[in-house]
Design a protein around this motif. Structure first.
Motif, PDB file in Angstrom:
ATOM      1  N   GLU B 180    -125.088  51.123  20.170  1.00 50.83           N
ATOM      2  CA  GLU B 180    -123.788  50.647  20.020  1.00 50.83           C
ATOM      3  C   GLU B 180    -123.154  51.655  18.752  1.00 50.83           C
ATOM      4  OE1 GLU B 180    -123.539  46.581  19.127  1.00 50.83           O
ATOM      5  OE2 GLU B 180    -122.395  46.396  21.197  1.00 50.83           O
ATOM      6  N   ASP B 394    -104.604  52.156  18.082  1.00 57.10           N
ATOM      7  CA  ASP B 394    -103.136  51.710  18.475  1.00 57.10           C
ATOM      8  C   ASP B 394    -102.248  52.487  17.254  1.00 57.10           C
ATOM      9  OD1 ASP B 394    -104.539  50.236  16.462  1.00 57.10           O
ATOM     10  OD2 ASP B 394    -103.157  48.462  16.868  1.00 57.10           O
ATOM     11  N   VAL B 420    -112.951  51.212   7.841  1.00 60.48           N
ATOM     12  CA  VAL B 420    -112.972  49.745   7.640  1.00 60.48           C
ATOM     13  C   VAL B 420    -111.662  49.036   8.222  1.00 60.48           C
ATOM     14  CG1 VAL B 420    -112.409  48.131   5.669  1.00 60.48           C
ATOM     15  CG2 VAL B 420    -113.704  50.249   5.148  1.00 60.48           C
ATOM     16  N   GLY B 421    -112.115  47.901   8.819  1.00 60.44           N
ATOM     17  CA  GLY B 421    -111.191  47.151   9.644  1.00 60.44           C
ATOM     18  C   GLY B 421    -111.870  46.194  10.667  1.00 60.44           C
ATOM     19  N   SER B 422    -110.810  45.781  11.408  1.00 68.09           N
ATOM     20  CA  SER B 422    -111.501  44.575  12.397  1.00 68.09           C
ATOM     21  C   SER B 422    -112.112  45.478  13.577  1.00 68.09           C
ATOM     22  CB  SER B 422    -110.454  43.850  13.044  1.00 68.09           C
ATOM     23  OG  SER B 422    -109.646  44.588  14.022  1.00 68.09           O
ATOM     24  N   GLU B 423    -113.477  45.123  14.176  1.00 66.88           N
ATOM     25  CA  GLU B 423    -114.102  45.847  15.251  1.00 66.88           C
ATOM     26  C   GLU B 423    -112.997  46.455  16.307  1.00 66.88           C
ATOM     27  OE1 GLU B 423    -116.873  46.714  14.711  1.00 66.88           O
ATOM     28  OE2 GLU B 423    -117.461  47.797  16.881  1.00 66.88           O
ATOM     29  N   GLN B 424    -112.352  45.465  16.537  1.00 70.75           N
ATOM     30  CA  GLN B 424    -111.163  45.569  17.733  1.00 70.75           C
ATOM     31  C   GLN B 424    -110.354  46.753  17.522  1.00 70.75           C
ATOM     32  OE1 GLN B 424    -108.695  42.080  18.315  1.00 70.75           O
ATOM     33  NE2 GLN B 424    -107.155  43.476  19.400  1.00 70.75           N
ATOM     34  N   SER B 425    -109.945  46.947  16.122  1.00 68.03           N
ATOM     35  CA  SER B 425    -109.071  48.106  15.908  1.00 68.03           C
ATOM     36  C   SER B 425    -109.630  49.329  15.723  1.00 68.03           C
ATOM     37  CB  SER B 425    -108.528  47.602  14.686  1.00 68.03           C
ATOM     38  OG  SER B 425    -107.865  48.804  13.888  1.00 68.03           O
ATOM     39  N   ASN B 442    -118.518  50.995   8.466  1.00 68.96           N
ATOM     40  CA  ASN B 442    -117.190  49.962   8.213  1.00 68.96           C
ATOM     41  C   ASN B 442    -117.536  49.177   6.809  1.00 68.96           C
ATOM     42  OD1 ASN B 442    -119.118  48.053   9.159  1.00 68.96           O
ATOM     43  ND2 ASN B 442    -118.216  47.657  11.121  1.00 68.96           N
ATOM     44  N   SER B 443    -118.288  49.604   6.027  1.00 68.87           N
ATOM     45  CA  SER B 443    -118.421  49.143   4.492  1.00 68.87           C
ATOM     46  C   SER B 443    -118.512  50.128   3.634  1.00 68.87           C
ATOM     47  CB  SER B 443    -119.021  47.853   4.607  1.00 68.87           C
ATOM     48  OG  SER B 443    -120.366  48.246   4.084  1.00 68.87           O
TER      49      SER B 443
END
Lengths: 714, 714
Positions: B180, B394, B420-425, B442-443
């Motif tokens: 992943e 986006d 860093v941010g939401s997985e979706q974004s 992401n951290s």
């Protein structure tokens, strides 16, 4: 500040956007469009001389042209134009101005000056300001955005977690990553330079707010340590978990923080002491803010540290055991009764222990998993449960998730679920659990850490009554230090203070001449020690100002002369107040050090340790926020690495730790009573005699902070 | 073992599945179906008397009925039937048997017996066994599954990372979560009970394997410490990063590990010393295995610890600064030249420092971001770069990701990206970066930690030449200890050994009677010390066996008598070999302790510390794997918290740390030369004199392990 004072900021009836723009993507457009997109119910007035309307809302040349009272003016003009906009707002009686614009204190001296000019306007007019240099505020509950972050790029989920940060980027990240874990938010405040309203103000209102049950915060600086303590205490008393990620901990981080939002970061060590006392959950990353919020979101709380765990793989059991040890939790010892109940469903070839390893049997027996979980939460010897669920949606994971949720609804004990695996496979299972307030994590570390937050918090909450004791001790009188004029006060004066707080000191007298010396010698028992008394001499030995042991009258006379001569020679400008003659204390005893430092933000912090190499070389000290109870003092002493020495590890002598604890508590009260003009108290050595024989302060020093000293000397 | 020996296990021409089943979902079916689903190129023979075919493959009643040589037999029958199946395999000359079945050593005594019976068969026949109690092996590169995990539930991505674990669940999780993150794998081995082939065997083959560049492992036990050391060394010399998550660290974890796969977990402290010496990257979770693999996947490596960082939010810069400090990295001091190059694109209202905070300007200036990144990697004063990219797909995140990838292709310095941010974004942006070997996290914590793995590893790699020195020192002769019959050897004997290794000891003689005593006294300088010599007495003072100081001949005579009488009375059964008379060493000196413990798995570990409370109470000791060079010994001493005492913190005396370091190195060589029959060496006190005046071993003890002692006594 009270939540009611913020009512028209959070739910404005009228909003003006100063610097509104028709240009999509511009800040002045996004703010307007956000209100439109979220179908804001109040009135929107745009301000920009170039337009007649923006995004369908009327546009006025200046704030002064708006025909109605404005609750909130959002300032989205370049830094140079902010002051004039604020002036207009103040003139028109606007209630709140949210200054999104940057270019103030964070840019250095010139920016700070500009910021202070604006502050003056607001202080004179009563206009309250949020910012500058902020991305704004989300009222997620009521779907009102006062921010230039496009709502299309955000992930709003309404709930009971409040977010208060300095940094706008961080606030937005918390809301976005939280929503993805099914954590819903009430409000998000980003305060930027905190020119007027600060994080503390917003934290305070969140505690008042009935829709907010958990408060999370990212802080670089603590704007007001004393108020933060009050906020933390209030949150504790209202049983609202308060989760803080404080950055700027390292030297490099502090330096970076100084240039960002122009704020001092405060003492981190003291902040940790504050957190410990008031049950603030301190975390080390944004992810951990979410982990903690997730854990607290469930109302289930542990009563102790005994954890049962049910795993599908032995390795996971071992990892859980390791990680529980690291957070001071233990695997529950299962009773025979519990084991028998588990055995009803667990096949005989699987041994029953904790971790309960059911291997792949959960796939073949549809009732086994739920039965085991229910059995373990019902067991008296279990305080909380960690359940391993690595089964994705495609393998029937949802059924198992529902089993867990059903059991969770029957218990007040925390159930933490470990949904380890790929996001693709486990993501939805984890979300369903979180949505139903059963905290699910995809790593063992975060699961066990989150569990530990719950117990730590509940333990402080249970002992919150003790805080009342500290309150009673917290009566500052500030009457002792006013007379002094030097950089410190003299040893006899310090000892007089100690004595007033029942801290034992040696028998002694200050003498000014031979006559007084002779009188003094009558009441004292040899051997004696003689020391110079001068407010200007802090290191007495260095100037030949200490002589010991003095065995008889002749030696005493001689010592008096020698000290006078030494001091005249080595410190000719020091004014001598006399010579302190004291009985020399005989062993056996331990030499300890007691110190109190006044943190400029949070107030006095007390420390203790054994003297000499223990403190100097081995850095073996305990610290607490002052004041402390005797009980807390005892914990401080027991936390010293050198504690076994108090219990006679070497020669078998046991020393009077009870008396030491009592004295530490007294010193902490003394510190509270000294007001704010001092910087350090040091009692060195404080001797600890054998058990039952008490302690004694052999020397003491109180120094003033440089600022205060200057004030005194004027 | 050599990778070539595994060739027909990894790429079998023929596979038999014993216990093949037509029932979908059953283990015996899934193994067959996996081969079919992955279009296995070899021949498949099913074994089950109930069927004629399974999933389209021919089925035989027993292994003996298979008409061809079988490279791998996968055993998927219940535990009770395994032995007979293995017998058949052995008889038929099958090369490898993979036993998936559980019910062996992990189930206790009875299971262990069953396992040993099978082991005997395999030892007699040459059949090699993987398992039992395992989920099998993935050859991801060639798409061959020898496992009962359905391939539909896995996420296979081919690449250069090898996975070797005991636990099957863990192995699968690593592969799934790795894929992943765009980390591709060569092979995954799960070894279960490691009855025959072990994790060490597989690790060794992975180092040989030209398709595997990074080796990852989850271990509960180290089956053979000595071989693990060799494997680690080999991996280092071949410059293949070796990443290990070792669990069973806590007492609770060890207990859980004991019941799982029935294996001792070995000493974790020693394992850490092994890792440190051979550059093994040790991590604390499965996620960190992936983080480390991700970091090493890029070929870019830092030359030092100076990090530049470019951020979109000030808060992120502070968090990075904090987290870098925690892993001993620092923010690079940017040169004027670098600042000028940055200023070419960064607007004048933004200050230029490190962290370089470009705020939201990256959205408005399309070339700014790339220019800054390129400038920073080109800067001489920068060793690696952390780039903040919180912009989702986006908002144009992919463009920025591509900018970073393009710059990364121009440099050999690591570029770590913080998405860093939401997985979706942010998920897709992160994946694109990872896919292009630019590690994205992401951290902040995981990013900085991963960066630190690289430097730590490269530093050990660079100094790998020193390991050769250790090799030369590593010549065990095992000639010294054979004569002893007690639980320890006597002090004079130990001192003789020390002396052979150039470790100074006091002048002294062992005497048996008054005559010898008189002779001895001639050559020695008073004051003296006299000590009993007996292999049965390890605590000499406790039996009155030590007298000091002895100032003259009369006292010496008296001491001789007193010791003899004391020992006769207090230890009547001890055989007395004589009395050791030595010159008493005078101060000033420090008392240190040197010890060597023989870890049963990894061999000798040397420790040092200051004597008395420093070791006993303050637990202030340094440890290293023996042998050590003088340089390493010096580092050990400097790592002591009490190190300032050696440099004269109190009285200003500087002590001879150089001589101490030399002696430590010598003691470590001595330990290597003692063979395997001892358990502990203790030199206490080892005195350290003033600088230039050397050290001296005042007492020494070598004890035997219980096992060895018994052997000796027989």
């Amino acid at each position: 500040m009270a939540i009611s004072s913020l009512e028209y900021y959070l739910r404005p009836r009228t909003v003006a956007i100063v610097g509104a723009s028709q240009k999509r993507g511009a800040i002045g457009n996004t703010v307007v469009k956000n209100l439109a997109d979220l179908e804001f119910k109040g009135k929107v007035f745009c301000v920009n001389p170039r337009y007649e309307e923006v995004e369908g809302f009327p546009c006025f040349p200046t704030v002064k042209d708006i025909p109605e009272h404005v609750d909130v003016a959002v300032i989205a003009v370049p830094g140079d134009f902010v002051e004039s906009a604020i002036k207009d707002c103040a003139d028109m009686g606007v209630s709140f101005a949210l200054i999104l614009s940057a270019g103030f204190a964070e840019m250095g001296e010139e920016g700070l000056k500009r910021q202070n000019d604006i502050l003056k306007i607001c202080q004179e007019s009563g206009l309250r300001i949020i910012g500058p240099n902020t991305v704004g505020t989300y009222n997620i509950k009521d779907k009102i955005s006062l921010s230039f972050t496009p709502v299309s790029a955000t992930n709003w989920l309404a709930g009971n977690v409040g977010v208060v940060t300095q940094s706008g980027a961080v606030g937005g990240t918390i809301v976005n990553i939280g929503a993805e874990e099914e954590i819903g938010f009430s409000y998000m405040f980003t305060l930027g330079n905190q020119m007027d309203l600060t994080t503390i103000d917003m934290l305070e209102s969140m505690i008042d707010d009935s829709d907010t049950n958990i408060i999370t915060s990212y802080m670089e600086a603590v704007p007001d340590g004393k108020r933060l303590k009050e906020v933390a205490k209030k949150a504790l008393h209202q049983h609202k978990p308060f989760i803080v990620y404080k950055s700027g901990r390292s030297e490099a981080g502090q330096k970076a923080a100084l240039s960002h939002t122009a704020s001092l970061t405060g003492s981190n060590a003291t902040f940790e002491l504050v957190a410990e006392r008031y049950g603030v959950t301190t975390v080390d990353s944004l992810d951990e803010i979410i982990d903690a919020a997730k854990a607290f979101n469930s109302k289930r709380r542990p009563k102790g540290n005994r954890v049962a765990t049910i795993v599908i793989s032995g390795a996971t059991g071992i990892m859980i055991a390791d990680n529980l040890s690291e957070v001071n939790h233990q695997l529950a010892e299962l009773s025979e009764e519990t084991k028998q109940r588990l055995r009803e469903v667990v096949p005989s070839y699987l041994p029953i222990e904790n971790p309960v390893d059911i291997a792949s049997t959960l796939m073949t027996n549809p009732i086994l998993y739920k039965h085991c979980i229910q059995t373990l939460v019902d067991a008296e010897e279990v305080d909380s449960l960690i359940v391993h669920l690595p089964i994705g949606v495609d393998m029937g994971g949802m059924k198992f998730a529902n089993d867990i949720i059903e059991v969770a609804n029957t218990t007040e004990k925390p159930i933490i679920v470990l949904t380890v695996g790929s996001e693709q496979s486990m993501g939805d299972v984890r979300k369903v659990l979180n949505k139903n307030n059963v905290s699910a994590f995809n790593s063992v570390q975060s699961a066990t850490k989150a569990l530990s937050y719950l117990l730590k918090y509940e333990n402080v909450y249970k002992s919150r009554g003790e805080l009342e004791q500290f309150e009673l001790m917290n009566q500052s009188t500030d009457t002792f230090l006013k007379a002094s004029t030097g950089p410190s006060i003299t040893e006899p004066e310090v000892k007089r203070l100690l004595s007033q707080f029942d801290i034992p000191i040696p028998q002694g007298v200050v003498v000014k001449n031979h006559e007084e010396l002779m009188q003094a010698s009558v009441g004292l028992e040899f051997p004696l020690v003689a020391k110079i008394v001068s407010a200007e001499i802090t290191h007495k030995s260095d100037v030949g100002g200490v002589i010991l042991p003095i065995k008889n009258i002749e030696e005493l006379n001689q010592a008096f002369e020698t000290i006078r001569n030494n001091v005249r020679q080595n410190a000719p400008n020091a004014s001598i107040e006399g010579i302190l003659v004291e009985e020399l204390v005989q062993g056996p005893f331990l030499e300890a050090i007691v110190g109190v430092t006044r943190d400029p933000a949070f107030g006095p912090v007390i420390m203790c340790g054994l003297g000499g190499i223990y403190v100097e070389v081995m850095k073996d000290v305990s610290q607490r926020l002052a004041p402390i109870t005797e009980q807390e003092a005892m914990e401080m002493i027991q936390q010293l690495k050198s504690y076994p020495i108090f219990n006679g590890v070497r020669k078998g002598t046991k020393y009077d730790v009870e008396a030491f604890a009592k004295t530490l508590s007294q010193v902490s009260k003394l510190a509270l009573n000294l007001g704010d003009s001092w910087s350090d108290i040091e009692i060195n050595p404080m001797i600890i005699r054998e058990k039952g024989k008490g302690v004694m302060a052999l020397d003491g020093l109180i120094t003033f902070s440089t600022d205060v000293k200057e004030t005194v000397q004027q």
